[in-house]
Design a protein around this motif. Structure first.
Motif, mmCIF file in Angstrom:
data_model
loop_
_atom_site.group_PDB
_atom_site.id
_atom_site.type_symbol
_atom_site.label_atom_id
_atom_site.label_comp_id
_atom_site.label_asym_id
_atom_site.label_seq_id
_atom_site.Cartn_x
_atom_site.Cartn_y
_atom_site.Cartn_z
ATOM 1 N N ARG A 50 0.844 -1.206 0.000
ATOM 2 C CA ARG A 50 0.000 0.000 0.000
ATOM 3 C C ARG A 50 0.871 1.245 0.000
ATOM 4 O O ARG A 50 1.848 1.331 0.732
ATOM 5 C CB ARG A 50 -0.906 0.020 1.238
ATOM 6 C CG ARG A 50 -1.951 -1.078 1.276
ATOM 7 C CD ARG A 50 -3.134 -0.757 0.383
ATOM 8 N NE ARG A 50 -4.071 -1.858 0.344
ATOM 9 C CZ ARG A 50 -5.101 -2.004 1.178
ATOM 10 N NH1 ARG A 50 -5.315 -1.098 2.122
ATOM 11 N NH2 ARG A 50 -5.906 -3.038 1.067
ATOM 12 N N GLN A 56 -3.226 0.274 -3.496
ATOM 13 C CA GLN A 56 -2.598 -1.038 -3.496
ATOM 14 C C GLN A 56 -1.845 -1.295 -4.793
ATOM 15 O O GLN A 56 -2.413 -1.164 -5.883
ATOM 16 C CB GLN A 56 -3.654 -2.128 -3.298
ATOM 17 C CG GLN A 56 -3.128 -3.543 -3.339
ATOM 18 C CD GLN A 56 -2.232 -3.847 -2.153
ATOM 19 O OE1 GLN A 56 -2.571 -3.533 -1.020
ATOM 20 N NE2 GLN A 56 -1.085 -4.455 -2.418
ATOM 21 N N ASN A 139 -7.375 1.399 -5.920
ATOM 22 C CA ASN A 139 -7.922 2.047 -4.733
ATOM 23 C C ASN A 139 -9.377 1.623 -4.581
ATOM 24 O O ASN A 139 -10.247 2.033 -5.366
ATOM 25 C CB ASN A 139 -7.817 3.573 -4.859
ATOM 26 C CG ASN A 139 -8.183 4.282 -3.571
ATOM 27 O OD1 ASN A 139 -9.213 4.004 -2.965
ATOM 28 N ND2 ASN A 139 -7.341 5.209 -3.151
#
Length: 245
Positions: A50, A56, A139
């Motif tokens: 992250r 991510q 996201n």
């Protein structure tokens, strides 16, 4: 942009303040780059991969290096400029590309070792013209993907230019049902073109080979190419929507 803010703010080594050549580029990558993208403390950062809390990394990070092939300097400066290696000049020959991948689920120590090995092998050197760092982020809060590229441009005068490019698109393109209306209109236009062409094509085929030859004019061929490409794009878009939703 939260991702760019996180990358620029992670330090030390600070990106814009300290990176000015290839050695300092490696120092930044082994410190700030790794700490920003590969947080492995599962107590403090329970979600590996992250960036800026919510973005991510999908799969990993792609490093793309562009290198030039050394070429001979002009005769008048060859002996003075590069007497040790036979008079080579950098960033003048053919450009070649090489890619390496770093996966966020690898151990922190293994990632640092991978980058250290690249540094020690002089993967970036005086022949390097550009380094790209390519990342795809997801996201879930925004329901979006972001294609992120960070570029180091190593100029012939020694200047290192840093810049970012960033493109975001929705993971669910029809989250609002009204957004499908333009695609429906596009489909109707394609079907109308298909119907119109069939009204001309069927009688031409019934007239035999001469009728078909008469039908195959330039603009009719263009219309069929547009119809085929349009239907192909529609099918590909439908498969893509199905895959991401």
């Amino acid at each position: 942009n939260g991702i760019i803010q996180e990358i620029e703010g992670e330090g030390p080594y600070y990106l814009h303040k300290m990176v000015h050549d290839i050695p300092t580029t490696w120092e930044w990558m082994l410190e700030s780059f790794v700490n920003c993208h590969f947080k492995q403390d599962l107590v403090v950062w329970p979600h590996p991969g992250r960036v800026a809390s919510y973005n991510q990394i999908v799969g990993g990070i792609k490093l793309v290096r562009l290198n030039s092939v050394p070429a001979a300097c002009s005769q008048d400066i060859r002996e003075v400029y590069d007497s040790r290696f036979g008079g080579r000049c950098f960033k003048t020959g053919e450009i070649k590309s090489d890619s390496r991948y770093i996966f966020y689920h690898d151990r922190y120590g293994d990632i640092v070792e991978q980058l250290t090995n690249l540094s020690n092998s002089r993967w970036l050197d005086q022949n390097t013209t550009q380094l790209d760092i390519d990342i795809l982020f997801y996201n879930a809060h925004l329901q979006s993907y972001s294609v992120h590229k960070q570029t180091f441009n190593f100029a012939e005068d020694g200047f290192v230019k840093l810049y970012f490019s960033h493109e975001t698109f929705l993971a669910e393109p029809y989250r609002n049902i009204f957004w499908i209306i333009p695609d429906i209109i596009f489909g109707i236009i394609l079907l109308r073109m298909f119907y119109t062409e069939m009204l001309e094509l069927v009688p031409a085929c019934m007239s035999g080979l001469d009728g078909l030859k008469g039908y195959l004019e330039f603009w009719n061929i263009i219309d069929w190419l547009a119809i085929i490409i349009g239907f192909g794009m529609t099918v590909m878009w439908g498969l893509e929507v199905k895959a991401v939703t």
